[in-house]
Each structure stands twice: as C-alpha cells, then as structure tokens.
Design a protein around this motif. Structure first.
Motif, PDB file in Angstrom:
ATOM      1  N   GLU A 131       0.848  -1.196   0.000  1.00  0.00           N
ATOM      2  CA  GLU A 131       0.000   0.000   0.000  1.00  0.00           C
ATOM      3  C   GLU A 131       0.879   1.239   0.000  1.00  0.00           C
ATOM      4  O   GLU A 131       1.981   1.232   0.539  1.00  0.00           O
ATOM      5  CB  GLU A 131      -0.895   0.041   1.232  1.00  0.00           C
ATOM      6  N   VAL A 132       0.355   2.304  -0.605  1.00  0.00           N
ATOM      7  CA  VAL A 132       0.990   3.619  -0.550  1.00  0.00           C
ATOM      8  C   VAL A 132      -0.035   4.527   0.104  1.00  0.00           C
ATOM      9  O   VAL A 132      -1.100   4.772  -0.467  1.00  0.00           O
ATOM     10  CB  VAL A 132       1.381   4.132  -1.949  1.00  0.00           C
ATOM     11  N   GLY A 133       0.279   4.991   1.308  1.00  0.00           N
ATOM     12  CA  GLY A 133      -0.731   5.685   2.098  1.00  0.00           C
ATOM     13  C   GLY A 133      -1.810   4.672   2.422  1.00  0.00           C
ATOM     14  O   GLY A 133      -1.531   3.600   2.922  1.00  0.00           O
ATOM     15  N   SER A 134      -3.036   4.971   2.093  1.00  0.00           N
ATOM     16  CA  SER A 134      -4.121   4.010   2.308  1.00  0.00           C
ATOM     17  C   SER A 134      -4.587   3.390   0.999  1.00  0.00           C
ATOM     18  O   SER A 134      -5.578   2.682   0.952  1.00  0.00           O
ATOM     19  CB  SER A 134      -5.288   4.694   3.013  1.00  0.00           C
ATOM     20  N   GLN A 135      -3.847   3.639  -0.089  1.00  0.00           N
ATOM     21  CA  GLN A 135      -4.222   3.131  -1.410  1.00  0.00           C
ATOM     22  C   GLN A 135      -3.515   1.805  -1.700  1.00  0.00           C
ATOM     23  O   GLN A 135      -2.289   1.717  -1.622  1.00  0.00           O
ATOM     24  CB  GLN A 135      -3.844   4.138  -2.490  1.00  0.00           C
ATOM     25  N   PRO A 136      -4.269   0.758  -2.057  1.00  0.00           N
ATOM     26  CA  PRO A 136      -3.614  -0.495  -2.422  1.00  0.00           C
ATOM     27  C   PRO A 136      -2.848  -0.340  -3.735  1.00  0.00           C
ATOM     28  O   PRO A 136      -3.386   0.156  -4.721  1.00  0.00           O
ATOM     29  CB  PRO A 136      -4.768  -1.485  -2.566  1.00  0.00           C
ATOM     30  N   ALA A 137      -1.573  -0.720  -3.708  1.00  0.00           N
ATOM     31  CA  ALA A 137      -0.739  -0.631  -4.904  1.00  0.00           C
ATOM     32  C   ALA A 137      -0.711  -1.976  -5.625  1.00  0.00           C
ATOM     33  O   ALA A 137      -0.728  -2.025  -6.848  1.00  0.00           O
ATOM     34  CB  ALA A 137       0.677  -0.220  -4.524  1.00  0.00           C
ATOM     35  N   GLY A 138      -0.651  -3.048  -4.862  1.00  0.00           N
ATOM     36  CA  GLY A 138      -0.601  -4.371  -5.460  1.00  0.00           C
ATOM     37  C   GLY A 138      -0.225  -5.418  -4.436  1.00  0.00           C
ATOM     38  O   GLY A 138      -0.214  -5.154  -3.235  1.00  0.00           O
ATOM     39  N   ALA A 157       9.434   1.249  -4.222  1.00  0.00           N
ATOM     40  CA  ALA A 157       9.224   1.476  -5.653  1.00  0.00           C
ATOM     41  C   ALA A 157       7.821   2.025  -5.920  1.00  0.00           C
ATOM     42  O   ALA A 157       7.650   2.949  -6.718  1.00  0.00           O
ATOM     43  CB  ALA A 157       9.435   0.181  -6.429  1.00  0.00           C
ATOM     44  N   ALA A 158       6.808   1.481  -5.244  1.00  0.00           N
ATOM     45  CA  ALA A 158       5.435   1.963  -5.413  1.00  0.00           C
ATOM     46  C   ALA A 158       5.312   3.401  -4.926  1.00  0.00           C
ATOM     47  O   ALA A 158       4.691   4.245  -5.578  1.00  0.00           O
ATOM     48  CB  ALA A 158       4.459   1.058  -4.672  1.00  0.00           C
ATOM     49  N   TYR A 159       5.922   3.710  -3.787  1.00  0.00           N
ATOM     50  CA  TYR A 159       5.889   5.074  -3.253  1.00  0.00           C
ATOM     51  C   TYR A 159       6.554   6.050  -4.224  1.00  0.00           C
ATOM     52  O   TYR A 159       6.015   7.112  -4.517  1.00  0.00           O
ATOM     53  CB  TYR A 159       6.588   5.131  -1.892  1.00  0.00           C
ATOM     54  N   HIS A 160       7.712   5.671  -4.739  1.00  0.00           N
ATOM     55  CA  HIS A 160       8.432   6.552  -5.673  1.00  0.00           C
ATOM     56  C   HIS A 160       7.656   6.751  -6.971  1.00  0.00           C
ATOM     57  O   HIS A 160       7.680   7.837  -7.548  1.00  0.00           O
ATOM     58  CB  HIS A 160       9.841   6.020  -5.943  1.00  0.00           C
TER      59      HIS A 160
END
Length: 62
Positions: free
Chosen positions: A8-15, A50-53
C-alpha cells in the motif's frame, strides 16, 4: 517469511507481491501501478519503496 504481501501507498492499495524465483513478483492492484507489474523485488520493503516513488514521481537510481 510470508510468501505473499499486500503493498500500500498511504491508504491506497498498490498491489501484491508473491514469492517467485529470485525474490517477489509484483502484481498491480490498479492502473496507477502498472509500471511495476511483473517486476521482481528482493523483499517487500523494496517493492513498497518502488510503489511510493512511482506515486511521488521520484526517479529511482538504476
């Protein structure tokens, strides 16, 4: 160690990442993270960075 992690990035699911030969393979949860689809990461923390960036627009060094 677990074989699967939710990223997750913040509260958003990234994968999710799933254990694969050589590390963990990324599967995107939304189109926003498609650039990471199929990439292999050494661990969950590396995939999370990587997701955050990707979201923040920061370019990672090769």
């Amino acid at each position: 160690m677990s074989d699967t992690y939710i990223i997750e990035v913040g509260s958003q699911p990234a994968g999710i990442i799933v254990r694969a030969p050589g590390g963990y393979q990324f599967f995107a949860a939304s189109h926003r993270f498609n650039r990471l689809e199929g990439q292999i990461f050494r661990n969950a923390r590396e995939a999370e960075r990587a997701a955050y960036h990707l979201v923040s627009g920061v370019t990672l060094a090769a």
